[in-house]
Design an enzyme around this catalytic site. Sequence first.
Site, PDB file in Angstrom:
ATOM      1  NE  ARG A  56     -17.922  25.105  21.242  1.00 13.01           N
ATOM      2  CZ  ARG A  56     -17.699  24.921  22.506  1.00 13.01           C
ATOM      3  NH1 ARG A  56     -16.542  25.228  22.969  1.00 13.01           N
ATOM      4  NH2 ARG A  56     -18.745  24.413  23.143  1.00 13.01           N
ATOM      5  CE  LYS A 115     -19.295  12.741  39.456  1.00 11.21           C
ATOM      6  NZ  LYS A 115     -18.781  14.168  39.824  1.00 11.21           N
ATOM      7  N   GLY A 125     -20.377  18.560  23.616  1.00 16.84           N
ATOM      8  CA  GLY A 125     -19.309  17.885  24.650  1.00 16.84           C
ATOM      9  C   GLY A 125     -18.974  16.552  24.135  1.00 16.84           C
ATOM     10  N   GLY A 131     -22.700  21.988  27.881  1.00 13.05           N
ATOM     11  CA  GLY A 131     -23.610  22.569  29.102  1.00 13.05           C
ATOM     12  C   GLY A 131     -24.797  23.246  28.615  1.00 13.05           C
TER      13      GLY A 131
HETATM   14  P1  AMP Z   1     -20.157  13.730  31.497  1.00 16.26           P
HETATM   15  O1  AMP Z   1     -19.189  14.700  31.524  1.00 16.26           O
HETATM   16  O2  AMP Z   1     -20.930  13.516  32.799  1.00 16.26           O
HETATM   17  O3  AMP Z   1     -21.040  13.589  30.204  1.00 16.26           O
HETATM   18  O4  AMP Z   1     -19.201  12.319  31.211  1.00 16.26           O
HETATM   19  C1  AMP Z   1     -18.511  11.743  30.488  1.00 16.26           C
HETATM   20  C2  AMP Z   1     -17.526  10.808  30.887  1.00 16.26           C
HETATM   21  O5  AMP Z   1     -17.943   9.770  31.419  1.00 16.26           O
HETATM   22  C3  AMP Z   1     -16.403  10.334  29.626  1.00 16.26           C
HETATM   23  O6  AMP Z   1     -15.211  10.908  30.017  1.00 16.26           O
HETATM   24  C4  AMP Z   1     -16.637   8.737  30.104  1.00 16.26           C
HETATM   25  O7  AMP Z   1     -15.250   8.255  30.012  1.00 16.26           O
HETATM   26  C5  AMP Z   1     -17.141   8.904  31.302  1.00 16.26           C
HETATM   27  N1  AMP Z   1     -18.022   7.495  31.577  1.00 16.26           N
HETATM   28  C6  AMP Z   1     -18.886   6.896  30.755  1.00 16.26           C
HETATM   29  N2  AMP Z   1     -19.227   5.630  31.388  1.00 16.26           N
HETATM   30  C7  AMP Z   1     -18.429   5.390  32.250  1.00 16.26           C
HETATM   31  C8  AMP Z   1     -18.266   4.403  33.136  1.00 16.26           C
HETATM   32  N3  AMP Z   1     -18.934   3.123  33.007  1.00 16.26           N
HETATM   33  N4  AMP Z   1     -17.363   4.494  34.201  1.00 16.26           N
HETATM   34  C9  AMP Z   1     -16.805   5.302  34.368  1.00 16.26           C
HETATM   35  N5  AMP Z   1     -16.874   6.562  33.607  1.00 16.26           N
HETATM   36  C10 AMP Z   1     -17.669   6.571  32.560  1.00 16.26           C
END
Ligand code: AMP
Length: 396
Positions: free
Chosen positions: A37, A201, A353, A376
């Site tokens: 950054r 999610k 991210g 974000g």
């Molecule tokens: P996000 O912040 O929603 O983009 O999610 C990123 C996070 O999702 C990372 O820390 C990953 O470890 C987690 N992640 C990815 N795949 C899985 C999975 N199959 N089960 C649990 N966590 C996951």
Amino acid sequence: MLNKKSIDDIQVKGKRVLVRCDFNVPLQDGKITDEVRLTAALPTLKKLIADGGRLILCSHLGKPKGEPKPELSLAPVAERLSELLGQEVRFAADPEVVGPNAKKAAAELQDGEVMLLENTRYRAEETKNGEAFSKDLASLAEVFVDDAFGTAHRAHCSNVGVTEFLSPCAVGYLMQKEIDFLGNAVNQPERPFVAILGGSKVSSKISVINNLLDKVDTLIIGGGMAYTFLKAQGKEVGTSLLEADYIDYAKEMMEKAAAKQVELLIPMDTVVAKEFANDAPSRVAEGDIQPDEMGLDIGPKTRERFAAALKNAKTVVWNGPMGVFEMPNFAAGTIAVAKALAEISATTIIGGGDSAAAVNQLGFGDKMTHISTGGGASLEFLEGKELPGVAAADDK
Ligand code: AMP
């Protein structure tokens, strides 16, 4: 193209220019552990310095929640930035951000000199877009430049409130580049256009999925969010991440994809384990996952299928890892996607991210067309929203 006033369109010689940067860098024991950054901000800063501006930089760092927290001071940033710019960046260490040190330093600035304010989130009003702090910040300068794409999805004093009290307002090169890349990819993509979504999610990416289904030729879904889609297809997912409230939504999105003739790819095999741990014994599951197992990565067939879908792509946007890539034993899916992207001749855009971190950590950073500095913000951009920080950068 971004239709905003750029720093090429404004006169800054002899003027005090408040520059909102995104210096929200990771720190460990007072040391900056990733300076992407900072380096990303240099083109704008160098241009304004060369033009004879008197630069007052500001940024937030972490979440001090409206109170001075020494471990979230921007002092280490001033020090490193001095080295990167090859000239002193004077640090105004005021707990109230715009205090006696800042005012004195701003008044003493000469053409081409640079100072940095303390963490804007030391002031509680910052995140509430309060008028008093916006005016305080504006009182230091005559011109405003916003180059903080990473904060553009927030309406705070230092990127939105302040624009009410300063004119002209312009956007810096980083902001311009981010919006040009993301904007062109989403609105005028060279086709085939493939989006890859992963991460934990479905609920945090509902609007992104919905918006991208109107734009893409292929949508690839991996990571934790894939299990809600698999469940929606009637598969058993064991103890994998599952958002039961979003199963119907996942069904709706699959129907929408079919109606729009968008190819929607979800995992055909997964790497499963009984525990959420790197050293947990794992196996590849095709079809149903056992009740005591959780999916932690996409399986080898899925990796191949996803890579094949990327082969002919001309534009790719990627946000979110394919598995728990922080654990080396469940990083293969994310590595495979990064590798596939590095090998194709397409415009490849990585949302910030985790996916940006993954691509950089794996050493594929220089193979991508654009890696966003805003996780974000890039996600909200992909939702099709106008970002408040970008909207405010218009001259009032
Ligand atoms: P996000 O912040 O929603 O983009 O999610 C990123 C996070 O999702 C990372 O820390 C990953 O470890 C987690 N992640 C990815 N795949 C899985 C999975 N199959 N089960 C649990 N966590 C996951």
